[in-house]
Write a protein that holds these residues in place. Sequence first.
Motif, PDB file in Angstrom:
ATOM      1  N   ASN A 194     -16.069  27.946  -7.370  1.00  0.00           N
ATOM      2  CA  ASN A 194     -17.001  28.916  -7.907  1.00  0.00           C
ATOM      3  C   ASN A 194     -17.678  28.492  -9.193  1.00  0.00           C
ATOM      4  OD1 ASN A 194     -16.370  30.808  -5.879  1.00  0.00           O
ATOM      5  ND2 ASN A 194     -16.927  32.423  -7.310  1.00  0.00           N
ATOM      6  N   ALA A 195     -17.256  27.354  -9.726  1.00  0.00           N
ATOM      7  CA  ALA A 195     -17.934  26.894 -10.932  1.00  0.00           C
ATOM      8  C   ALA A 195     -19.404  26.689 -10.537  1.00  0.00           C
ATOM      9  CB  ALA A 195     -17.321  25.593 -11.403  1.00  0.00           C
ATOM     10  N   SER A 196     -20.297  27.155 -11.378  1.00  0.00           N
ATOM     11  CA  SER A 196     -21.690  27.240 -10.969  1.00  0.00           C
ATOM     12  C   SER A 196     -22.286  25.860 -10.738  1.00  0.00           C
ATOM     13  CB  SER A 196     -22.496  27.975 -12.036  1.00  0.00           C
ATOM     14  OG  SER A 196     -22.494  27.224 -13.214  1.00  0.00           O
ATOM     15  N   ARG A 225     -17.798  39.969 -19.268  1.00  0.00           N
ATOM     16  CA  ARG A 225     -18.227  38.697 -19.848  1.00  0.00           C
ATOM     17  C   ARG A 225     -19.738  38.727 -20.076  1.00  0.00           C
ATOM     18  NH1 ARG A 225     -18.022  32.914 -19.231  1.00  0.00           N
ATOM     19  NH2 ARG A 225     -19.315  32.296 -20.991  1.00  0.00           N
ATOM     20  N   MET A 285     -14.629  32.489 -17.892  1.00  0.00           N
ATOM     21  CA  MET A 285     -15.320  31.194 -17.951  1.00  0.00           C
ATOM     22  C   MET A 285     -15.157  30.449 -16.624  1.00  0.00           C
ATOM     23  SD  MET A 285     -14.520  29.985 -21.834  1.00  0.00           S
ATOM     24  CE  MET A 285     -13.540  31.364 -22.393  1.00  0.00           C
ATOM     25  N   SER A 286     -16.158  29.663 -16.270  1.00  0.00           N
ATOM     26  CA  SER A 286     -16.012  28.821 -15.085  1.00  0.00           C
ATOM     27  C   SER A 286     -15.340  27.521 -15.510  1.00  0.00           C
ATOM     28  CB  SER A 286     -17.376  28.557 -14.434  1.00  0.00           C
ATOM     29  OG  SER A 286     -18.234  27.876 -15.323  1.00  0.00           O
ATOM     30  N   VAL A 287     -14.322  27.125 -14.747  1.00  0.00           N
ATOM     31  CA  VAL A 287     -13.473  26.012 -15.153  1.00  0.00           C
ATOM     32  C   VAL A 287     -13.328  25.027 -13.994  1.00  0.00           C
ATOM     33  CG1 VAL A 287     -11.231  25.371 -16.116  1.00  0.00           C
ATOM     34  CG2 VAL A 287     -12.120  27.680 -16.504  1.00  0.00           C
ATOM     35  N   ARG A 288     -13.374  23.747 -14.332  1.00  0.00           N
ATOM     36  CA  ARG A 288     -13.085  22.725 -13.334  1.00  0.00           C
ATOM     37  C   ARG A 288     -11.990  21.838 -13.899  1.00  0.00           C
ATOM     38  NH1 ARG A 288     -17.932  21.545 -12.018  1.00  0.00           N
ATOM     39  NH2 ARG A 288     -17.986  22.470  -9.953  1.00  0.00           N
ATOM     40  N   ASP A 301     -12.082  25.435 -10.177  1.00  0.00           N
ATOM     41  CA  ASP A 301     -12.313  24.436  -9.138  1.00  0.00           C
ATOM     42  C   ASP A 301     -11.396  23.252  -9.432  1.00  0.00           C
ATOM     43  OD1 ASP A 301     -13.402  22.979  -7.052  1.00  0.00           O
ATOM     44  OD2 ASP A 301     -14.965  22.118  -8.313  1.00  0.00           O
ATOM     45  N   SER A 312     -19.999  22.240 -20.799  1.00  0.00           N
ATOM     46  CA  SER A 312     -20.311  22.387 -22.220  1.00  0.00           C
ATOM     47  C   SER A 312     -19.187  21.853 -23.089  1.00  0.00           C
ATOM     48  CB  SER A 312     -20.541  23.862 -22.548  1.00  0.00           C
ATOM     49  OG  SER A 312     -21.576  24.375 -21.759  1.00  0.00           O
ATOM     50  N   HIS A 366     -22.149  21.833 -12.645  1.00  0.00           N
ATOM     51  CA  HIS A 366     -21.872  22.236 -14.021  1.00  0.00           C
ATOM     52  C   HIS A 366     -20.860  23.383 -14.067  1.00  0.00           C
ATOM     53  CE1 HIS A 366     -22.880  22.342 -18.306  1.00  0.00           C
ATOM     54  NE2 HIS A 366     -22.776  23.652 -18.226  1.00  0.00           N
ATOM     55  N   SER A 367     -19.995  23.349 -15.054  1.00  0.00           N
ATOM     56  CA  SER A 367     -19.116  24.483 -15.327  1.00  0.00           C
ATOM     57  C   SER A 367     -19.069  24.654 -16.842  1.00  0.00           C
ATOM     58  CB  SER A 367     -17.713  24.237 -14.764  1.00  0.00           C
ATOM     59  OG  SER A 367     -17.156  23.066 -15.319  1.00  0.00           O
ATOM     60  N   ASP A 368     -18.539  25.799 -17.297  1.00  0.00           N
ATOM     61  CA  ASP A 368     -18.413  25.992 -18.749  1.00  0.00           C
ATOM     62  C   ASP A 368     -17.476  24.949 -19.342  1.00  0.00           C
ATOM     63  OD1 ASP A 368     -20.030  28.267 -18.768  1.00  0.00           O
ATOM     64  OD2 ASP A 368     -18.358  29.581 -18.251  1.00  0.00           O
ATOM     65  N   ALA A 423     -10.514  32.100  -8.123  1.00  0.00           N
ATOM     66  CA  ALA A 423     -11.878  31.806  -7.678  1.00  0.00           C
ATOM     67  C   ALA A 423     -12.724  31.149  -8.771  1.00  0.00           C
ATOM     68  CB  ALA A 423     -12.555  33.087  -7.199  1.00  0.00           C
ATOM     69  N   ASP A 424     -12.343  31.315 -10.031  1.00  0.00           N
ATOM     70  CA  ASP A 424     -13.130  30.736 -11.126  1.00  0.00           C
ATOM     71  C   ASP A 424     -12.676  29.332 -11.506  1.00  0.00           C
ATOM     72  OD1 ASP A 424     -14.891  32.885 -11.497  1.00  0.00           O
ATOM     73  OD2 ASP A 424     -13.316  33.997 -12.533  1.00  0.00           O
TER      74      ASP A 424
END
Lengths: 256, 406
Positions: A2-4, A73, B30-33, B126, B156, B6-8, B123-124
């Motif tokens: 789900n990471a954009s 958020r 936050m989106s995390v990989r 990866d 980032s 891209h992820s945060d 889900a957030d």
Amino acid sequence: MNASTGTTADSSVTNETRNGTIDPKEAAHFGKLAAEWWDPKGESAMLHRLNPVRLAYIRDAIDHHWPDAGAARKPLAGKRAIDVGCGAGLLTEPLARLGAEVTGLDAAAENITAAADHAAAMGLYIDYRHRDIETLEGESFDLVTSMEVIEHVTDPATFIAALERALAPGGLMVLSTPNRTTMSWIMLVEAAERLGQVPRGTHDWDKFLTPEELTAHLQAAGLHVIDTRGIAWDPLQGLHLSDSLALNYLMTVVRG
Amino acid sequence: MTETQHSDILIMGAGPAGLALALALARSGMSVRVVDRISPERLADPEFDGRASALASTSWQMLQNLGLADALWRDACPIDRIAVSDGLRKGGLDFDAGVDGMGVMMPNSLLRAALFEAASADADIDLVMGADVAARTIDAHRATITLDDGRAFSASLLVGAEGRVSPTRDLAGITLGRWSYHQRGIVTAVTLEKPHKNTAFEIFYPDGPVAILPLNDDDDGRPMASIVWTVPEGKADAWVSLSDRAFGAALTKMSGGFLGAITPVAPRSNWPLTLCQASAMVAPRIALVGDSAHIIHPIAGQGLNLGLRDVAALAQVLGEGARLGLDPGDLAQLKRYQDWRMLDNAMMAAATDVLNRLYGLPGSAPSLVRRLGMQIVGRTGLIRRFIIDEARGASGDLPDLLMASD
């Protein structure tokens, strides 16, 4: 996953003929600083330290005004915001990250170019326009911010009337500006500029508005101040939110 | 060439610190990989990491806050008492945890498996496993890594959680100070003839300390323990190549026999013991957590706890920044994290270093000083409290994630 997926959105830039209250000399002064806006150690060091402080105030005002979005958020998702006098986007970009569809206005073309370049590099979409708020017609915004700008305009009453026209029904406005006190003269004009904390020529103390004067302008435009808070400085805490309005203050404003 | 994703936040390393950070950041929206070279199967294999860790009660609280307690509590052996002695002489130190508990012991493989499962379900987050990194770059706006299969990821903020060998730390140009103890830690698991009564034993010998740390009973109901035996570098190979039977006999003798016969039940691994401290924990668009930033002597079992405290502090700083819409890589924000963690990490490094040196001195005079010191510590409430708080991980200004919610 789900990471954009990478969105390198190009922020749009538009130029309009200018017919507003921004002093051309002021615009030229800030335009010259454009290249350094995003350098935390550069000419805008003070703004970088100020930014989290005023963002904390804005976030609390947002949570209070739209309580349903409180824990989210992106509390500004689905809302339009405009940052009037956006510089290179130090405040504009966080508003976009909070979910808003953001427009940034600035009177200096160099700032708008720097802002648009930076937003694109950060993968943020922001509608940047080189124009004055007074010439904006037929558009309204749920959140209107104008930080450290009103002390630079030639006619505060006209400027505030234009901010009011841009405010959507049920919208929220947050303003900040230095107070006209001995303290602000010593700290902002003399000490900060002479010590290189703020670029020389940034502030014209005679144009600073006291909270009473600003409130009167806002009331005349049909607006209502619901909260006022100071930004103070001390050696231990640095810049912080305070009950003292002597140096700089923030106001939360709604339609009266 | 595929499109860069891209992820945060991009976390390098799927060890306990990296995965705990991923879970904490995902909770803040936050989106995390997470990227690691290891395969998921290998990650949770006891052969890959046969160690066990003491989780201080604050660390345990953090795992509870991250929703892992249900998966882990069955495998967690509570530590009710810590017994410290100078060889087998009388006059040691006993710390009773009281009602708060001092934390729990847990095999690392189970902790890794539970964290991986929780991160997989989020889900957030990866997870990019089995990934070989070909290139890493940092510019003013983002960090980008490219894998040797051509996939590219940007963020980032790049977090180095790789452990001792940290390419992220090298990329940041952060140097690592290293001091070797010229000791190796031999790690294995054993069964005990007599119950350990949830006591962690630290027995100090001039060659180095032996720690016997309680684990839950095995499937046949036999009491188990994790062994960390510190030996001089030159003697390590001899101890490792010893037969199980001879090694067990040596352990039984070292422990004074109060746990009955000790029987090794797992392979013996051994690790060089070093004190490492990174010169910084942050750089533009980079933050380091856990062993990438600091490695301490395992004498007090605090390494993982320090890493989790880094995680809790970084998660809080980034969470507060995200609430304000700040760029996760904002350097002023990252420096707040560094200021918060550097002192605590240095204090712990110094404390474990002194402990190891103090007990490493041979001869009867140092022994007398140690025992006298233990008596004083044992009778002085304030020092006792400090030591217990350090062991529990409850000293200093605690991040929210380490505290029970009201």
